[in-house]
Each structure stands twice: as C-alpha cells, then as structure tokens.
Design an enzyme around this catalytic site. Structure first.
Site, mmCIF file in Angstrom:
data_model
loop_
_atom_site.group_PDB
_atom_site.id
_atom_site.type_symbol
_atom_site.label_atom_id
_atom_site.label_comp_id
_atom_site.label_asym_id
_atom_site.label_seq_id
_atom_site.Cartn_x
_atom_site.Cartn_y
_atom_site.Cartn_z
ATOM 1 N N GLU A 1 0.620 -1.587 -0.270
ATOM 2 C CA GLU A 1 0.133 0.128 0.207
ATOM 3 C C GLU A 1 1.055 1.473 -0.133
ATOM 4 O O GLU A 1 1.686 0.996 1.045
ATOM 5 C CB GLU A 1 -1.042 -0.187 1.574
ATOM 6 C CG GLU A 1 -1.869 1.364 1.646
ATOM 7 C CD GLU A 1 -2.540 1.375 3.147
ATOM 8 O OE1 GLU A 1 -2.864 -0.055 3.282
ATOM 9 O OE2 GLU A 1 -3.124 2.165 3.710
ATOM 10 N N GLU B 1 -2.189 11.408 2.910
ATOM 11 C CA GLU B 1 -3.153 11.152 4.034
ATOM 12 C C GLU B 1 -3.171 12.675 4.999
ATOM 13 O O GLU B 1 -2.413 13.536 5.211
ATOM 14 C CB GLU B 1 -2.973 9.815 5.035
ATOM 15 C CG GLU B 1 -3.370 8.606 4.343
ATOM 16 C CD GLU B 1 -3.350 7.751 4.890
ATOM 17 O OE1 GLU B 1 -4.138 7.094 6.136
ATOM 18 O OE2 GLU B 1 -2.150 7.406 5.590
#
Length: 229
Positions: free
Chosen positions: A106, A111
C-alpha cells in the site's frame, strides 16, 4: 465521475479502522462540478454528508479499470477540513485478492486529518511494516498554510527499489529497500497497483467528528495523472 475510469467501494462496517461513514455511488456523495480554480474548469468532488448522525461519503477506485506500474502518480486537490475528516489519495497492489493486505503493498500518497489542516502524510505499508508500523513521515507547506484553502499537487515518483513523495514538486520523503525493518520484504517491484480516492469520517486515527465539524465537507480533485517512467 467517468465510469470508464472510476469504480466504487460501497458500504459501511468501519473499513478496518472503525470509520463511521457508509460509502455510496450516489451523486450526493460524488459528482463533477464547475470550479474556476481547476485546470479545465471542472473538478471531481467527493462529499461527506451528515444525515442526522449517519454519515455518507464516497470511495472511488481504478481497480479492474487501470493499474499503475512505476512512473509518477499525482493529483491536484483541495482538501476538506474539520475534526474527524480523513481524505486520502492512495494505491493498493492489484494482487490484493490473491495475497491479501498488507502483502499486496500500500502506498499512501496523501493522507490528512481534518483537525490538522496544515499537515499531509505519506506512508508505505507492506508485510511486517503496516498499520501503525507503516514507514512514513509528514510535511507542511513552507508558510504553514491550510491545505484546505487551495489546490496543491500530491505525488509519488515510483521506480524499482525507490519511491519518492512530494508536495507541490518538493520531495519530502524517500524510501528504498534499506528503509525496511530487518527480515521484511520490499513488495513494490513488478507489482501493479490501483488508485483510490476517498473521504472517510471518523476512525481510529482522526477520531470522530465533534460539534466543531461542519458538514457537508468536500474533497475536490482537479485531476489525477499517471506519467510513464
């Protein structure tokens, strides 16, 4: 959103992070809008809505439609703000169906926690370095401005044995196999990945919204671009 480019993850259940939202494919939660600050005057919007304490939002993905194998992956975006909001721009290994997570790998290109409007995080997850043990860092704009006040470009440059994260063209984090904990494997070579854009509400990391959080909130995506190596 163009169905030739974007599919949807749907439903609730916390998504592994105790999140509160239900993801839908409704136009209330994802749509294309006019925006004079966008490159071509149009943006894709992911909108989080509070329906009396029941939250809906959207999670769009290129899974089954477009995979990326090395190169530059970038998006020009304007973030939402407010406690409990968690916008993300990230990638998962296309082999997740066969090997599971985190073995698929990932890459979290961007974010943000809505209560930290000046900070963006870049993180890498894999087998032995996932979740709270992910390998990453954060950065801010030079003037500590809010990322919700304008559009900014978030990117990774991905090549064999090296990944670089950047904000507005300035590299702030680089990983190589030497970055990994001992006894773990680099799973990012020859591993096609798909792209995800989502706006979560609540969860273990951002915490839940409170009385200061204004809804609806919009995560505005001017473009997503993938460049060959």
């Amino acid at each position: 959103p163009d169905p030739a480019k974007w599919a949807y993850d749907l439903g609730s259940g916390g998504w592994g992070n105790a999140e509160l939202e239900t993801y839908t494919s409704l136009r209330d939660n994802s749509f294309v809008a006019d925006d004079p600050d966008a490159t071509d005057g149009k943006v894709m919007v992911i909108r989080a809505v509070n329906n009396g304490g029941s939250y809906t939002s959207a999670r769009l993905k290129t899974q089954g439609l477009k995979n990326v194998s090395y190169g530059r992956v970038e998006a020009r975006m304007k973030l939402p703000k407010g406690k409990g909001l968690w916008p993300a721009f990230w990638m998962l290994g296309a082999n997740i169906g066969s090997v599971g997570w985190p073995a698929c790998g990932e890459l979290d290109i961007m974010e943000n926690l809505g209560q930290q409007p000046t900070i963006t995080y870049g993180t890498m997850h894999g087998p032995g370095y996932s979740g709270a043990n992910g390998i990453g860092t954060s950065t801010t704009l030079p003037d500590m401005a809010s990322l919700a006040d304008g559009y900014h470009v978030y990117a990774v440059d991905w090549s064999p044995n090296q990944i670089k994260w950047s904000l507005d063209g300035t590299v702030y984090f680089t990983t190589t196999p030497a970055s990994l904990p001992g006894g773990t494997n680099w799973v990012f070579n020859n591993n096609p990945m798909f792209i995800i854009l989502n706006l979560a509400v609540g969860g273990n990391w951002p915490g839940n919204p409170d009385g200061t959080t204004v809804f609806p909130q919009e995560y505005r995506i001017d473009y997503v671009r993938v460049y060959a190596p």
